[in-house]
Write a protein that holds these residues in place. Structure first.
Motif, PDB file in Angstrom:
ATOM      1  N   ASN A 129      38.241  41.646  41.712  1.00  0.00           N
ATOM      2  CA  ASN A 129      39.410  41.500  42.582  1.00  0.00           C
ATOM      3  C   ASN A 129      38.984  40.869  43.914  1.00  0.00           C
ATOM      4  O   ASN A 129      37.855  40.388  44.072  1.00  0.00           O
ATOM      5  N   ARG A 130      39.877  40.861  44.866  1.00  0.00           N
ATOM      6  CA  ARG A 130      39.639  40.176  46.138  1.00  0.00           C
ATOM      7  C   ARG A 130      38.376  40.672  46.843  1.00  0.00           C
ATOM      8  O   ARG A 130      37.598  39.889  47.392  1.00  0.00           O
ATOM      9  N   GLN A 131      38.142  41.977  46.841  1.00  0.00           N
ATOM     10  CA  GLN A 131      36.984  42.550  47.536  1.00  0.00           C
ATOM     11  C   GLN A 131      35.776  42.786  46.634  1.00  0.00           C
ATOM     12  O   GLN A 131      34.776  43.355  47.081  1.00  0.00           O
TER      13      GLN A 131
ATOM     14  N   GLN B  15      35.435  44.923  44.224  1.00  0.00           N
ATOM     15  CA  GLN B  15      35.249  46.368  44.217  1.00  0.00           C
ATOM     16  C   GLN B  15      34.753  46.875  42.864  1.00  0.00           C
ATOM     17  O   GLN B  15      35.190  46.387  41.813  1.00  0.00           O
TER      18      GLN B  15
ATOM     19  N   THR C  70      46.958  51.589  42.454  1.00  0.00           N
ATOM     20  CA  THR C  70      47.191  50.860  43.701  1.00  0.00           C
ATOM     21  C   THR C  70      45.999  49.986  44.093  1.00  0.00           C
ATOM     22  O   THR C  70      45.928  49.498  45.229  1.00  0.00           O
ATOM     23  N   THR C  71      45.061  49.773  43.166  1.00  0.00           N
ATOM     24  CA  THR C  71      43.909  48.929  43.444  1.00  0.00           C
ATOM     25  C   THR C  71      44.372  47.526  43.849  1.00  0.00           C
ATOM     26  O   THR C  71      45.329  46.994  43.296  1.00  0.00           O
ATOM     27  N   ASP C  72      43.672  46.931  44.814  1.00  0.00           N
ATOM     28  CA  ASP C  72      43.997  45.579  45.241  1.00  0.00           C
ATOM     29  C   ASP C  72      43.789  44.603  44.087  1.00  0.00           C
ATOM     30  O   ASP C  72      43.045  44.888  43.146  1.00  0.00           O
ATOM     31  N   ASN C  73      44.421  43.438  44.170  1.00  0.00           N
ATOM     32  CA  ASN C  73      44.342  42.482  43.073  1.00  0.00           C
ATOM     33  C   ASN C  73      43.834  41.138  43.570  1.00  0.00           C
ATOM     34  O   ASN C  73      43.281  41.014  44.662  1.00  0.00           O
ATOM     35  N   TRP C  74      44.041  40.114  42.783  1.00  0.00           N
ATOM     36  CA  TRP C  74      43.771  38.717  43.127  1.00  0.00           C
ATOM     37  C   TRP C  74      44.858  37.905  42.454  1.00  0.00           C
ATOM     38  O   TRP C  74      45.052  38.014  41.243  1.00  0.00           O
TER      39      TRP C  74
ATOM     40  N   ASP D  59      51.774  38.714  42.377  1.00  0.00           N
ATOM     41  CA  ASP D  59      51.427  40.105  42.662  1.00  0.00           C
ATOM     42  C   ASP D  59      52.096  41.085  41.709  1.00  0.00           C
ATOM     43  O   ASP D  59      51.528  42.130  41.377  1.00  0.00           O
TER      44      ASP D  59
ATOM     45  N   ARG E 104      44.962  44.662  38.296  1.00  0.00           N
ATOM     46  CA  ARG E 104      44.469  45.503  39.392  1.00  0.00           C
ATOM     47  C   ARG E 104      42.970  45.771  39.251  1.00  0.00           C
ATOM     48  O   ARG E 104      42.245  45.824  40.232  1.00  0.00           O
TER      49      ARG E 104
ATOM     50  N   GLU F 173      43.811  31.752  45.296  1.00  0.00           N
ATOM     51  CA  GLU F 173      44.818  32.678  45.791  1.00  0.00           C
ATOM     52  C   GLU F 173      45.838  31.956  46.653  1.00  0.00           C
ATOM     53  O   GLU F 173      45.508  31.128  47.488  1.00  0.00           O
TER      54      GLU F 173
END
Length: 323
Positions: free
Chosen positions: A52-54, A56, A137-141, A148, A153, A320
């Motif tokens: 994902n974006r970070q 993680q 609720t995990t961030d995505n890309w 979105d 996720r 993105e």
């Protein structure tokens, strides 16, 4: 014993490098966050990381393209059966149409453990599922094609294929601290750290399925990793598993972005325990993740040899469109 926080990453063998990049960045919609090489052995092989974006833990899929060196293998019992991604509720119609656009093989939507599930495959045969989950609720890309309200996720769960479930259950529950929480047909669900996305293992009992390949091979998930904070918790798990009669727990391996130990579970699945205290920004800034081939320090003397041998790839680094 609950030192494990959840899933860290999965590592699979694939065929072509560009084919793989296109699948995960364009079709699944993950971000390429690291280009490096296989640390074990001398063969020049990419190790590609998508997340994902970070970047993680719990979102990281890593692949090793083996087409150039000709490794072979086959799927079967004693392996990861299916890697399951978490997506928003109501998005499976989008994913079915999206996969159809790219001629990705899918099956009809089914329900498992009360959630809607869509099965699909990688070009090399790896099996995946999109699982609807309203609580993740995990961030995505997001990309130009995947918004979105549909974007992946992270991992929802991972399904193992085993011929005998009893010892696998002992390994997960007594060895790693999971809790058995339900059965749905041939699947038995185990959770850790309260359950939910990235904290679920589904063990599929397939007593008549032949044993699959354990080594590196296209179309085979080589191992999955569970996350722990530091080497302290990692050492505690290693000692505990040794005390349970699992003497093949490896020594600590330096993977540059985390430290790891490995153990073969009774059913055959190779399990890694990986730390989360280093991360992917140790050799690249967060805003530049995935842009360049990162050679680990111990392979730096082979840089030209490795670059010359690897399949050239093109990567959509800035796909993105929504912040």
């Amino acid at each position: 014993m609950t030192q494990i926080t959840g899933i860290h990453h999965l590592t699979s063998g694939v065929a072509g490098a560009q084919e793989d990049v296109d699948f995960f960045t364009k079709i699944v919609g993950q971000k390429l966050v690291k280009q490096t090489v296989l640390f074990d052995g001398m063969n020049p092989v990419y190790h590609l990381y998508y997340a994902n974006r970070q970047a993680q833990p719990g979102t990281v899929m890593t692949t090793l393209p083996f087409r150039q060196i000709g490794y072979k293998g086959y799927r079967g019992s004693g392996q990861i059966k299916t890697v399951c991604y978490s997506v928003p509720v109501g998005s499976l119609n989008f994913w079915r149409d999206h996969f159809g656009k790219y001629r990705v093989t899918t099956e009809k939507v089914v329900e498992r453990f009360g959630r809607q599930v869509l099965w699909f495959t990688h070009p090399c045969g790896l099996e995946f599922e999109m699982v609807e989950d309203s609580q993740d609720t995990t961030d995505n890309w997001v990309t130009e094609e995947i918004s979105d309200d549909a974007a992946v996720r992270g991992f929802h769960s991972v399904a193992w294929s085993v011929r005998d479930i009893e010892e696998t259950e002992r390994f997960l529950v007594d060895g790693l601290g999971f809790k058995k929480v339900g059965v749905d047909g041939s699947y038995t669900r185990f959770q850790i750290n309260g359950g939910g996305a990235q904290r679920l293992i589904d063990v599929c009992h397939e007593p008549d399925r032949k044993q699959g390949t354990w080594g590196f091979a296209p179309g085979v998930v080589h191992h999955m990793a569970f996350a722990v904070p530091t080497e302290k918790e990692q050492a505690q798990i290693k000692d505990h598993l040794n005390g349970m009669g699992f003497p093949d727990v490896s020594e600590v391996k330096d993977r540059n972005y985390f430290h790891s130990v490995y153990v073969r579970s009774p059913g055959g699945v190779l399990v890694e325990i990986a730390t989360t205290d280093i991360g992917f920004t140790v050799d690249e800034a967060a805003e530049n993740l995935g842009e360049k081939l990162m050679i680990p320090p111990w392979w730096e003397y082979r840089r030209k040899e490795l670059i010359d041998a690897l399949e050239p790839i093109q990567v959509p680094l800035h796909a993105e469109t929504v912040e």
